[in-house]
Design a protein around this motif. Structure first.
Motif, PDB file in Angstrom:
ATOM      1  N   GLY A  45    -125.624 -11.283 -33.414  1.00  0.00           N
ATOM      2  CA  GLY A  45    -125.625 -11.582 -31.987  1.00  0.00           C
ATOM      3  C   GLY A  45    -125.683 -10.317 -31.143  1.00  0.00           C
ATOM      4  O   GLY A  45    -126.441  -9.398 -31.460  1.00  0.00           O
ATOM      5  N   PRO A  46    -124.864 -10.229 -30.101  1.00  0.00           N
ATOM      6  CA  PRO A  46    -124.934  -9.069 -29.198  1.00  0.00           C
ATOM      7  C   PRO A  46    -124.466  -7.756 -29.847  1.00  0.00           C
ATOM      8  O   PRO A  46    -124.630  -6.692 -29.269  1.00  0.00           O
ATOM      9  CB  PRO A  46    -123.987  -9.458 -28.059  1.00  0.00           C
ATOM     10  N   GLY A 179    -131.124 -10.323 -21.226  1.00  0.00           N
ATOM     11  CA  GLY A 179    -130.240 -10.336 -22.389  1.00  0.00           C
ATOM     12  C   GLY A 179    -128.788 -10.070 -22.036  1.00  0.00           C
ATOM     13  O   GLY A 179    -128.295 -10.512 -20.989  1.00  0.00           O
ATOM     14  N   TYR A 180    -128.112  -9.331 -22.903  1.00  0.00           N
ATOM     15  CA  TYR A 180    -126.688  -9.027 -22.733  1.00  0.00           C
ATOM     16  C   TYR A 180    -126.496  -7.735 -21.940  1.00  0.00           C
ATOM     17  O   TYR A 180    -127.289  -6.812 -22.061  1.00  0.00           O
ATOM     18  CB  TYR A 180    -126.015  -8.858 -24.100  1.00  0.00           C
ATOM     19  N   ALA A 181    -125.409  -7.682 -21.168  1.00  0.00           N
ATOM     20  CA  ALA A 181    -125.024  -6.422 -20.530  1.00  0.00           C
ATOM     21  C   ALA A 181    -124.500  -5.469 -21.603  1.00  0.00           C
ATOM     22  O   ALA A 181    -124.022  -5.914 -22.648  1.00  0.00           O
ATOM     23  CB  ALA A 181    -123.940  -6.678 -19.483  1.00  0.00           C
ATOM     24  N   GLU A 184    -121.146  -6.123 -22.992  1.00  0.00           N
ATOM     25  CA  GLU A 184    -121.008  -7.272 -23.905  1.00  0.00           C
ATOM     26  C   GLU A 184    -121.413  -6.922 -25.345  1.00  0.00           C
ATOM     27  O   GLU A 184    -121.214  -7.735 -26.251  1.00  0.00           O
ATOM     28  CB  GLU A 184    -121.875  -8.439 -23.414  1.00  0.00           C
ATOM     29  N   MET A 185    -121.969  -5.739 -25.545  1.00  0.00           N
ATOM     30  CA  MET A 185    -122.414  -5.330 -26.891  1.00  0.00           C
ATOM     31  C   MET A 185    -121.309  -4.635 -27.679  1.00  0.00           C
ATOM     32  O   MET A 185    -121.505  -4.268 -28.838  1.00  0.00           O
ATOM     33  CB  MET A 185    -123.629  -4.396 -26.795  1.00  0.00           C
ATOM     34  N   THR A 193    -116.346 -12.015 -35.755  1.00  0.00           N
ATOM     35  CA  THR A 193    -117.249 -11.024 -35.138  1.00  0.00           C
ATOM     36  C   THR A 193    -117.638  -9.959 -36.149  1.00  0.00           C
ATOM     37  O   THR A 193    -118.816  -9.655 -36.342  1.00  0.00           O
ATOM     38  CB  THR A 193    -116.564 -10.358 -33.929  1.00  0.00           C
ATOM     39  N   LEU A 251    -131.694  -5.935 -26.962  1.00  0.00           N
ATOM     40  CA  LEU A 251    -130.607  -6.887 -26.673  1.00  0.00           C
ATOM     41  C   LEU A 251    -130.380  -7.028 -25.167  1.00  0.00           C
ATOM     42  O   LEU A 251    -130.041  -8.105 -24.683  1.00  0.00           O
ATOM     43  CB  LEU A 251    -129.315  -6.426 -27.345  1.00  0.00           C
ATOM     44  N   LEU A 252    -130.583  -5.947 -24.430  1.00  0.00           N
ATOM     45  CA  LEU A 252    -130.403  -5.952 -22.977  1.00  0.00           C
ATOM     46  C   LEU A 252    -131.492  -6.762 -22.276  1.00  0.00           C
ATOM     47  O   LEU A 252    -131.221  -7.512 -21.336  1.00  0.00           O
ATOM     48  CB  LEU A 252    -130.418  -4.502 -22.466  1.00  0.00           C
ATOM     49  N   PRO A 255    -133.721 -12.442 -24.084  1.00  0.00           N
ATOM     50  CA  PRO A 255    -132.713 -13.469 -24.368  1.00  0.00           C
ATOM     51  C   PRO A 255    -132.514 -13.626 -25.879  1.00  0.00           C
ATOM     52  O   PRO A 255    -133.489 -13.604 -26.634  1.00  0.00           O
ATOM     53  CB  PRO A 255    -133.327 -14.745 -23.770  1.00  0.00           C
ATOM     54  N   ILE A 256    -131.262 -13.778 -26.307  1.00  0.00           N
ATOM     55  CA  ILE A 256    -130.947 -13.795 -27.737  1.00  0.00           C
ATOM     56  C   ILE A 256    -131.664 -14.920 -28.473  1.00  0.00           C
ATOM     57  O   ILE A 256    -132.095 -14.756 -29.619  1.00  0.00           O
ATOM     58  CB  ILE A 256    -129.411 -13.873 -27.955  1.00  0.00           C
TER      59      ILE A 256
END
Length: 406
Positions: A45-46, A179-181, A184-185, A193, A251-252, A255-256
């Motif tokens: 994931g992120p 994507g993710y900030a 969030e990574m 996780t 990732l940024l 979208p995942i």
């Protein structure tokens, strides 16, 4: 056991630290990062970038073992020489050497088919014709001379790395990333996780395979005791920085749910870019795959040459003409085998097994260094690592090897 006449031409020591580092980067950076970000994100994931970082730490242990062994024995067919010195068994040396050569030939065959597929989309020409053309052109460059062929590979590598830097630069300039900030990574302490991160690091590991090919051109390196350790460590540090930057950018931006199902994840960064930029990046991807074919050819031919030079294979395979100072017969054999594989076998399963071969070799190489360190050191001046490095190298490589069969 027969050996090649010492008066016959040998390989030329002409590779410097920059050329050797670019050679290492050329075989390490490439198809791995261009393809694996999506698969890694699907599992982690992120936190996919952390998986690349863990993979780098694992690989660095075996890389340090290679740095010591390559300066103890700066010869072609490096892994075979290390295992022969450590275990003192000729049959093990031949088995390891042929395994390494096979991994290079199989990998080059798979990559050649991939390069032809990209070229087919661009030109419309037949895939079989393009595959044969790629293999023959790269074979001619490999025959040309080690300085010339590594220089060509180095130029291609610079293009390849520029492509990744362009991905990072373009992605970071996008105003509304999907994507993710960055915040969030960063993973928390949850067990699930980290289970995902470690599982994904098995995938990310394969993006780092390649640094060990530096050991197989050691006979053509200037000042190997200083040059080889620097080139191996520089290759890993630069590759890790590129992988972290690239994976975090993708990732940024993407979208995942789109990223995790893509086999060409880096192209997604340019989804809204002008057509010229999209096509330019596609061209860079083609160049990256072609580079993989050339570098694997160089590596496999040097392993076969090294085995023949020490009497493990027919002497003719160690023949080096004065004009090129490259192992011509070994290179022709490698090119012919790659042509045969690309035209006759379904290469997918074989390509997957390449990673298992490499990890098996890593285990034996680390064990060899442990055995050598328990004996009086007669190798003279060379790079040294503490004993715990190859011990941890065995453990981590064995775990990854076993995980590949689960």
């Amino acid at each position: 056991m027969g050996t090649v006449d010492s008066s016959s031409p040998k390989l030329r020591r002409s590779l410097t630290t920059p050329l050797l580092t670019l050679y290492g980067l050329g075989v390490t950076v490439g198809a791995g990062i261009y393809v694996l970000v999506g698969a890694t994100a699907d599992v982690a994931g992120p936190f996919a970038a952390f998986s690349f970082l863990i993979a780098a730490l694992v690989v660095s242990l075996t890389a340090l073992s290679y740095a010591e062994l390559a300066t103890r024995y700066p010869v072609s067919a490096g892994e075979a020489a290390y295992v022969e010195a450590g275990f003192q068994r000729n049959w093990m040396a031949v088995l390891v050497g042929l395994s390494v050569a096979a991994s290079g030939v199989i990998s080059a065959s798979a990559v050649a088919i991939g390069a032809a597929s990209y070229l087919h989309a661009l030109t419309g020409l037949g895939t079989a014709f393009l595959t044969i053309s790629v293999v023959l052109v790269m074979g001619l460059i490999a025959l040309w001379g080690i300085t010339e062929s590594v220089f060509v590979a180095a130029v291609i590598t610079i293009v390849e790395i520029t492509g990744l830097l362009f991905v990072i630069g373009w992605g970071m300039s996008i105003q509304e990333p999907q994507g993710y900030a960055i915040s969030e990574m960063i993973p928390g302490l949850g067990l699930d996780t980290w289970r995902g991160i470690f599982a994904a690091s098995l995938l990310a590991f394969f993006a780092f395979v390649g640094f060990e090919d530096i050991a197989n051109v050691a006979e053509e390196v200037k000042e190997p005791t200083r040059t080889i350790p620097k080139a191996i460590l520089l290759t890993l540090v630069l590759a890790t920085a590129l992988y972290l930057g690239t994976s975090m950018t993708v990732l940024l931006v993407v979208p995942i749910e789109v990223l995790s199902t893509s086999s060409a994840p880096l192209a997604l960064v340019f989804a809204n870019a002008p057509e010229a930029i999209r096509q330019g990046f596609a061209a860079v991807a083609i160049v990256a795959t072609v580079n993989g074919v050339l570098i694997q050819m160089i590596m496999a031919s040097r392993v076969i040459y090294g085995l023949a030079d020490r009497g493990h294979l027919p002497k003719i395979l160690a023949m080096v003409p004065q004009i090129t100072q490259t192992p011509v017969v070994a290179t022709v054999l490698v090119v012919g085998t790659i042509l045969f594989l690309t035209q006759t076998l379904p290469i997918g399963t074989l390509a997957e097994r390449t990673s298992q071969i490499v990890l098996g070799v890593f285990v034996l190489v680390n064990l060899s260094l442990i055995l050598l360190k328990t004996r009086p050191d007669a190798a003279g001046l060379h790079f040294r690592v503490p004993l715990f490095v190859p011990i941890l190298g065995v453990v981590t490589s064995a775990l990854l090897f076993a995980a590949g069969f689960l």
